[in-house]
Design a protein around this motif. Sequence first.
Motif, short mmCIF file in Angstrom:
data_model
loop_
_atom_site.label_atom_id
_atom_site.label_comp_id
_atom_site.label_asym_id
_atom_site.label_seq_id
_atom_site.Cartn_x
_atom_site.Cartn_y
_atom_site.Cartn_z
N ARG A 85 54.30 -7.63 -7.50
CA ARG A 85 52.99 -7.77 -6.88
C ARG A 85 52.56 -6.47 -6.24
O ARG A 85 53.38 -5.75 -5.66
CB ARG A 85 53.03 -8.88 -5.81
CG ARG A 85 51.65 -9.26 -5.28
CD ARG A 85 51.69 -10.47 -4.39
NE ARG A 85 51.96 -10.16 -2.99
CZ ARG A 85 53.05 -10.49 -2.35
NH1 ARG A 85 54.01 -11.12 -2.98
NH2 ARG A 85 53.22 -10.19 -1.07
N GLU B 189 49.76 -4.96 -3.52
CA GLU B 189 48.78 -5.28 -2.47
C GLU B 189 48.11 -3.99 -2.00
O GLU B 189 48.75 -2.95 -1.89
CB GLU B 189 49.46 -5.96 -1.28
CG GLU B 189 49.70 -7.43 -1.46
CD GLU B 189 50.12 -8.11 -0.17
OE1 GLU B 189 50.10 -7.43 0.89
OE2 GLU B 189 50.46 -9.30 -0.22
N THR B 190 46.80 -4.11 -1.74
CA THR B 190 46.05 -2.96 -1.25
C THR B 190 45.46 -3.30 0.12
O THR B 190 44.86 -4.36 0.30
CB THR B 190 44.92 -2.58 -2.21
OG1 THR B 190 45.43 -2.48 -3.53
CG2 THR B 190 44.30 -1.24 -1.83
N HIS B 191 45.63 -2.39 1.06
CA HIS B 191 45.09 -2.57 2.41
C HIS B 191 44.25 -1.36 2.77
O HIS B 191 44.54 -0.23 2.36
CB HIS B 191 46.23 -2.75 3.42
CG HIS B 191 47.11 -3.92 3.15
ND1 HIS B 191 46.87 -5.18 3.65
CD2 HIS B 191 48.23 -4.03 2.39
CE1 HIS B 191 47.81 -6.01 3.23
NE2 HIS B 191 48.64 -5.33 2.45
N ASN C 274 34.28 -4.59 -2.56
CA ASN C 274 35.13 -5.36 -3.47
C ASN C 274 36.59 -5.14 -3.13
O ASN C 274 37.38 -4.70 -3.97
CB ASN C 274 34.84 -4.99 -4.92
CG ASN C 274 35.09 -3.51 -5.20
OD1 ASN C 274 35.01 -2.67 -4.31
ND2 ASN C 274 35.40 -3.18 -6.44
N ALA C 275 36.96 -5.46 -1.89
CA ALA C 275 38.31 -5.17 -1.41
C ALA C 275 39.39 -5.88 -2.21
O ALA C 275 40.52 -5.40 -2.30
CB ALA C 275 38.42 -5.55 0.07
N GLN C 276 39.07 -7.02 -2.82
CA GLN C 276 40.06 -7.79 -3.57
C GLN C 276 40.09 -7.44 -5.06
O GLN C 276 40.72 -8.14 -5.84
CB GLN C 276 39.76 -9.29 -3.41
CG GLN C 276 39.73 -9.78 -1.98
CD GLN C 276 41.03 -9.52 -1.24
OE1 GLN C 276 42.11 -9.66 -1.81
NE2 GLN C 276 40.94 -9.13 0.02
N ASN C 277 39.43 -6.36 -5.43
CA ASN C 277 39.40 -5.98 -6.84
C ASN C 277 40.83 -5.71 -7.35
O ASN C 277 41.56 -4.92 -6.77
CB ASN C 277 38.53 -4.73 -7.03
CG ASN C 277 38.10 -4.55 -8.46
OD1 ASN C 277 37.66 -5.49 -9.10
ND2 ASN C 277 38.22 -3.34 -8.98
N PRO C 278 41.25 -6.34 -8.46
CA PRO C 278 42.63 -6.16 -8.94
C PRO C 278 42.83 -4.82 -9.64
O PRO C 278 41.91 -4.24 -10.19
CB PRO C 278 42.81 -7.33 -9.92
CG PRO C 278 41.42 -7.60 -10.43
CD PRO C 278 40.50 -7.31 -9.28
N ASN D 33 41.93 1.62 -10.16
CA ASN D 33 41.08 0.68 -9.45
C ASN D 33 39.80 1.38 -9.04
O ASN D 33 39.80 2.57 -8.74
CB ASN D 33 41.78 0.11 -8.22
CG ASN D 33 41.34 -1.30 -7.91
OD1 ASN D 33 40.21 -1.68 -8.19
ND2 ASN D 33 42.22 -2.10 -7.33
N TYR E 149 36.73 1.07 -6.31
CA TYR E 149 36.27 0.44 -5.08
C TYR E 149 34.86 0.95 -4.76
O TYR E 149 34.57 2.14 -4.87
CB TYR E 149 37.21 0.75 -3.92
CG TYR E 149 38.56 0.10 -4.07
CD1 TYR E 149 38.71 -1.27 -3.93
CD2 TYR E 149 39.69 0.86 -4.36
CE1 TYR E 149 39.94 -1.88 -4.09
CE2 TYR E 149 40.93 0.27 -4.52
CZ TYR E 149 41.05 -1.11 -4.38
OH TYR E 149 42.27 -1.70 -4.54
#
Length: 397
Positions: free
Chosen positions: A94, A96-98, A109-113, A126, A128
């Motif tokens: 997994r 994760e980006t913070h 679009n903070a949840q962009n995969p 990615n 953003y």
Amino acid sequence: MKKILVLVFILVNLVFSNDFIKEESSVFEENNISNIPNTNELTDENQKEEQIIAPIPVSKNLYLSYLKYPNHIYKNQRFEIDVKALITRTNYDRIETHFIDGINMLPLNAQNPWALSSTGRNVYENKYYFKAYDANFLLPTIEVKLYDNNILVESRKLVPPKISFSEVARADENFSNIIAQELSLLTSKTKQYTNKQALTIIDLEGMYSNFEDFFIKGFEDQGITLIEDEYPKQHMIYYVVIPIYQKTITFNYFNTNKKRLEKIVIPIKFEEELVSTQTDLNPNNSSFEFYKKVAIGVLALVFLILFIWRKSYIYLIVFLIAAIAFMLFAMPNKNIKLKENTVIYILPTKNSTIFKKMTSITNVEEMKRKNDFVKVMFKIDENKFIGWVKEKDVIKN
């Protein structure tokens, strides 16, 4: 005499020789052996001390870098930042980006995969999108974490780049608040709205635009009917209520490629049909409908009097028919509920212009049905309007 001196020298040596041997041998006596540190034990203690003090070596298997970012941005502008992650380890499941320590700036679009790049098997990319609201901003630090079975195995941070900021067209009366790489007018339609006003529907398409901020100065009644946001591409349908004598609608937008204001001129050409959302077209408010109701009521009353006077059942039958018709006309409209995001059209056709989009479940009055459409009456700021919705958008009881 010489013999005596030699004998004395020998005796002295013997005395000191015994003391030295005694002192030297005492080091190896049983009582002192325990005080000598064991060489093996000393080595183990030194190793332990080194393990505590020295940093634990960590192999770096995650590398972050920027692929693209702007050097300069404008107020209310949407802009893109491309990030690359090179991951050389295999024990992770997994990513994760913070986003941390940002000031007046967060990704839209903070949840962009993350997507696997075409450049390499272990390379991910990615995109953003950010929006600059204020000059006092700081892009957030991007922190990427790798997890394996919910256990953090590696984490890296990417320091934000420095980007300059400015405002555009602060004194321009025709500036529409749009900052875009490209903006084009697809089509426009104008229909008579009231005796003094017309309704213009504008269909726009933009690249890297901020249609949500669109506003044309000089018109009180205007708004967004629909936005299709597949950023960086945006599509918007916008309505403006203009004076009936208006010949053109003009506004400016800032072109980020050319770094200058561009003018958009919309010619006003009236369509033949009158807008069906016009308040005066409400049948309940129509004078014709009023007189029709009065005529049917009077007719029913006349035949009731004739029935009482002549005692003929023919008059009674006509009276009952007129009375039922009067009650049907006088009956209030049925209340129905529209689904969330229901679109209201001007006419009951597939290619009709969109007038309004209901963002939530809405109560409206049903007026009639035609060709899989329902004619409804609804309120906007205490004003009543008429429009058409698709039957599938009506919530069934």
